[in-house]
Design an enzyme around this catalytic site. Structure first.
Site, PDB file in Angstrom:
ATOM      1  CE  LYS A  77      60.632  49.992  44.131  1.00 18.10           C
ATOM      2  NZ  LYS A  77      59.329  49.242  43.427  1.00 18.10           N
ATOM      3  CG  ASP A 114      57.687  45.855  44.222  1.00 19.90           C
ATOM      4  OD1 ASP A 114      56.837  46.178  45.111  1.00 19.90           O
ATOM      5  OD2 ASP A 114      58.299  46.763  43.835  1.00 19.90           O
ATOM      6  N   GLY A 141      62.595  48.236  37.762  1.00 15.33           N
ATOM      7  CA  GLY A 141      62.286  47.584  39.077  1.00 15.33           C
ATOM      8  C   GLY A 141      61.310  46.607  39.077  1.00 15.33           C
TER       9      GLY A 141
HETATM   10  P1  NDP Z   1      61.444  51.942  36.509  1.00 17.58           P
HETATM   11  O1  NDP Z   1      61.644  53.267  36.117  1.00 17.58           O
HETATM   12  O2  NDP Z   1      62.320  51.030  36.976  1.00 17.58           O
HETATM   13  O3  NDP Z   1      61.423  51.420  34.954  1.00 17.58           O
HETATM   14  C1  NDP Z   1      60.499  51.887  33.819  1.00 17.58           C
HETATM   15  C2  NDP Z   1      60.222  50.770  32.960  1.00 17.58           C
HETATM   16  O4  NDP Z   1      59.209  51.523  31.794  1.00 17.58           O
HETATM   17  C3  NDP Z   1      61.501  50.561  31.922  1.00 17.58           C
HETATM   18  O5  NDP Z   1      61.294  49.315  31.452  1.00 17.58           O
HETATM   19  C4  NDP Z   1      61.272  51.641  30.643  1.00 17.58           C
HETATM   20  O6  NDP Z   1      62.165  51.249  29.414  1.00 17.58           O
HETATM   21  C5  NDP Z   1      59.741  51.519  30.787  1.00 17.58           C
HETATM   22  N1  NDP Z   1      59.376  52.611  29.813  1.00 17.58           N
HETATM   23  C6  NDP Z   1      59.495  54.013  30.326  1.00 17.58           C
HETATM   24  N2  NDP Z   1      58.798  54.736  29.192  1.00 17.58           N
HETATM   25  C7  NDP Z   1      58.408  53.793  28.247  1.00 17.58           C
HETATM   26  C8  NDP Z   1      57.878  54.086  26.944  1.00 17.58           C
HETATM   27  N3  NDP Z   1      57.414  55.484  26.589  1.00 17.58           N
HETATM   28  N4  NDP Z   1      57.845  52.700  26.352  1.00 17.58           N
HETATM   29  C9  NDP Z   1      58.359  51.885  26.672  1.00 17.58           C
HETATM   30  N5  NDP Z   1      58.831  51.607  27.766  1.00 17.58           N
HETATM   31  C10 NDP Z   1      58.782  52.550  28.666  1.00 17.58           C
HETATM   32  O7  NDP Z   1      60.073  51.949  37.047  1.00 17.58           O
HETATM   33  P2  NDP Z   1      59.574  50.654  37.952  1.00 17.58           P
HETATM   34  O8  NDP Z   1      59.678  49.332  37.293  1.00 17.58           O
HETATM   35  O9  NDP Z   1      59.846  50.821  39.395  1.00 17.58           O
HETATM   36  O10 NDP Z   1      57.884  51.146  37.755  1.00 17.58           O
HETATM   37  C11 NDP Z   1      57.128  50.635  36.644  1.00 17.58           C
HETATM   38  C12 NDP Z   1      55.493  50.704  36.901  1.00 17.58           C
HETATM   39  O11 NDP Z   1      55.347  49.701  37.694  1.00 17.58           O
HETATM   40  C13 NDP Z   1      55.369  52.142  37.538  1.00 17.58           C
HETATM   41  O12 NDP Z   1      54.220  52.805  36.919  1.00 17.58           O
HETATM   42  C14 NDP Z   1      54.987  51.962  39.046  1.00 17.58           C
HETATM   43  O13 NDP Z   1      54.068  52.621  39.502  1.00 17.58           O
HETATM   44  C15 NDP Z   1      54.419  50.468  39.073  1.00 17.58           C
HETATM   45  N6  NDP Z   1      54.639  49.746  40.108  1.00 17.58           N
HETATM   46  C16 NDP Z   1      53.485  48.996  40.376  1.00 17.58           C
HETATM   47  C17 NDP Z   1      53.579  48.458  41.585  1.00 17.58           C
HETATM   48  C18 NDP Z   1      52.504  47.563  42.032  1.00 17.58           C
HETATM   49  O14 NDP Z   1      52.436  47.044  43.371  1.00 17.58           O
HETATM   50  N7  NDP Z   1      51.326  47.528  41.296  1.00 17.58           N
HETATM   51  C19 NDP Z   1      55.102  47.968  42.342  1.00 17.58           C
HETATM   52  C20 NDP Z   1      55.910  48.707  41.852  1.00 17.58           C
HETATM   53  C21 NDP Z   1      55.864  49.384  40.788  1.00 17.58           C
HETATM   54  P3  NDP Z   1      63.660  51.566  29.415  1.00 17.58           P
HETATM   55  O15 NDP Z   1      64.356  50.530  30.225  1.00 17.58           O
HETATM   56  O16 NDP Z   1      63.716  51.500  27.907  1.00 17.58           O
HETATM   57  O17 NDP Z   1      63.823  52.985  29.962  1.00 17.58           O
END
Ligand code: NDP
Length: 290
Positions: A77, A114, A141
């Site tokens: 993305k 999104d 993202g």
């Molecule tokens: P990214 O990889 O871009 O971001 C992941 C985020 O999760 C970061 O903020 C990360 O924090 C955080 N994170 C990961 N593990 C942990 C943890 N153990 N504790 C706290 N924070 C954590 O992913 P996306 O933003 O693309 O996706 C996030 C979710 O959104 C996914 O489940 C995806 O499926 C869902 N999604 C849903 C959509 C919908 O239409 N419903 C559309 C797009 C995504 P850090 O920065 O510290 O690593």
């Protein structure tokens, strides 16, 4: 117009794509195929797993095939920007593209649907958001896209809470001053306590995806009848986060509506037609039962 007519008389069927890595478990193609059938639209949608070092080649190939549009998912993305010609405000501010559309002049535009899809779901449930304060967990993202739309629709305040605080700070830098919405970050040290009634709380991290027992480190105080707790995770739809929120009286919103709405907006970008959201939601529900 059906596919046979498009093949024999033209214009040729339109080609769409999803690129990501991994893509197994991504149901978008099925949702789009069901929508095409329902719209009687001769679209062909393919899901492609692209190696990160092949992203440029893949996009150049898709452009050479004159694809009409497509979706971009993790980890691309943020990486597709150098290969596209123009961007919507949502894509620019969120620094993420999930939807690419061929324009009339042959160029490709990157958009982010999104956050718009999320906002539509939230507004359908809550109505006017202008007096609301929002606590948003995550800065990836999905969280960035949501933060952008909350700011553009001028909610009162957005508070970003992310495990890696620097990422939240960087997002705040991009969003501060864009509208009158106040944007700030808060530290996430230990359990984050949600105790203020009236808040909108959005779980936009990846925690809980494919794991109905896992939840981010939050606790809800009792008696939060006017809290709206939202989760972007769509599989499972009823996450541990939403269950915890319901236990204290909060209203909940799952990630399925966001997923459907971003798909509807993508199809509108690509075809100018308005697909049936219920057909797309039913397709997703069927896919998630597998
Ligand atoms: P990214 O990889 O871009 O971001 C992941 C985020 O999760 C970061 O903020 C990360 O924090 C955080 N994170 C990961 N593990 C942990 C943890 N153990 N504790 C706290 N924070 C954590 O992913 P996306 O933003 O693309 O996706 C996030 C979710 O959104 C996914 O489940 C995806 O499926 C869902 N999604 C849903 C959509 C919908 O239409 N419903 C559309 C797009 C995504 P850090 O920065 O510290 O690593």
């Amino acid at each position: 117009m059906d596919t046979l007519h498009a093949l024999m008389k033209g214009p040729l069927p339109s080609l769409f794509f999803c690129i990501g890595n991994p893509v197994v478990g991504n149901p978008t193609q099925y949702m789009m195929e069901e929508a095409f059938l329902d719209m009687n639209f001769p679209g062909q949608y393919i899901t492609c797993e692209v190696e990160p070092n092949q992203l440029q080649t893949a996009l150049e190939g898709l452009k050479a095939l004159k694809v009409a549009g497509g979706n971009v998912t993790a980890p691309f993305k943020q990486l597709v920007f150098p290969y596209l010609d123009s961007f919507t405000e949502s894509a620019r501010l969120s620094n993420a593209v999930n939807c690419i559309t061929l324009q009339a002049d042959g160029t490709y535009q990157g958009d982010n649907t999104d956050g718009k899809g999320f906002l539509q779901s939230l507004q359908e449930q809550v109505g006017n958001l202008s007096e609301r304060r929002v606590v948003l967990f995550g800065a990836g993202g999905a969280a960035s896209a949501i933060a952008v739309e909350l700011v553009l629709c001028e909610v009162q305040e957005v508070i970003l809470v992310n495990r890696t605080r620097e990422k939240a700070e960087a997002l705040v830098q991009r969003l501060r001053g864009v509208t009158k919405t106040t944007v700030s970050t808060q530290a996430w040290e230990g359990t984050y306590q949600i105790e203020e009634d009236g808040l909108v709380v959005v779980q936009a991290t990846s925690v809980g995806l494919f794991d109905e027992k896992r939840c981010i480190d939050v606790a809800f105080s009792q008696g939060l009848q006017d809290v709206i707790a939202c989760d972007v995770v769509f599989n499972p739809t009823d996450t541990a986060f939403l269950k915890r929120a319901r236990e204290v009286g909060a209203t909940t919103l799952d990630g399925l509506g966001m997923l459907v709405n971003q798909g509807v907006l993508g199809l509108q970008n690509w075809t100018g037609m308005v697909p049936d959201a219920l057909v797309m939601k039913t397709a997703l529900e069927k896919a998630f039962k597998l």
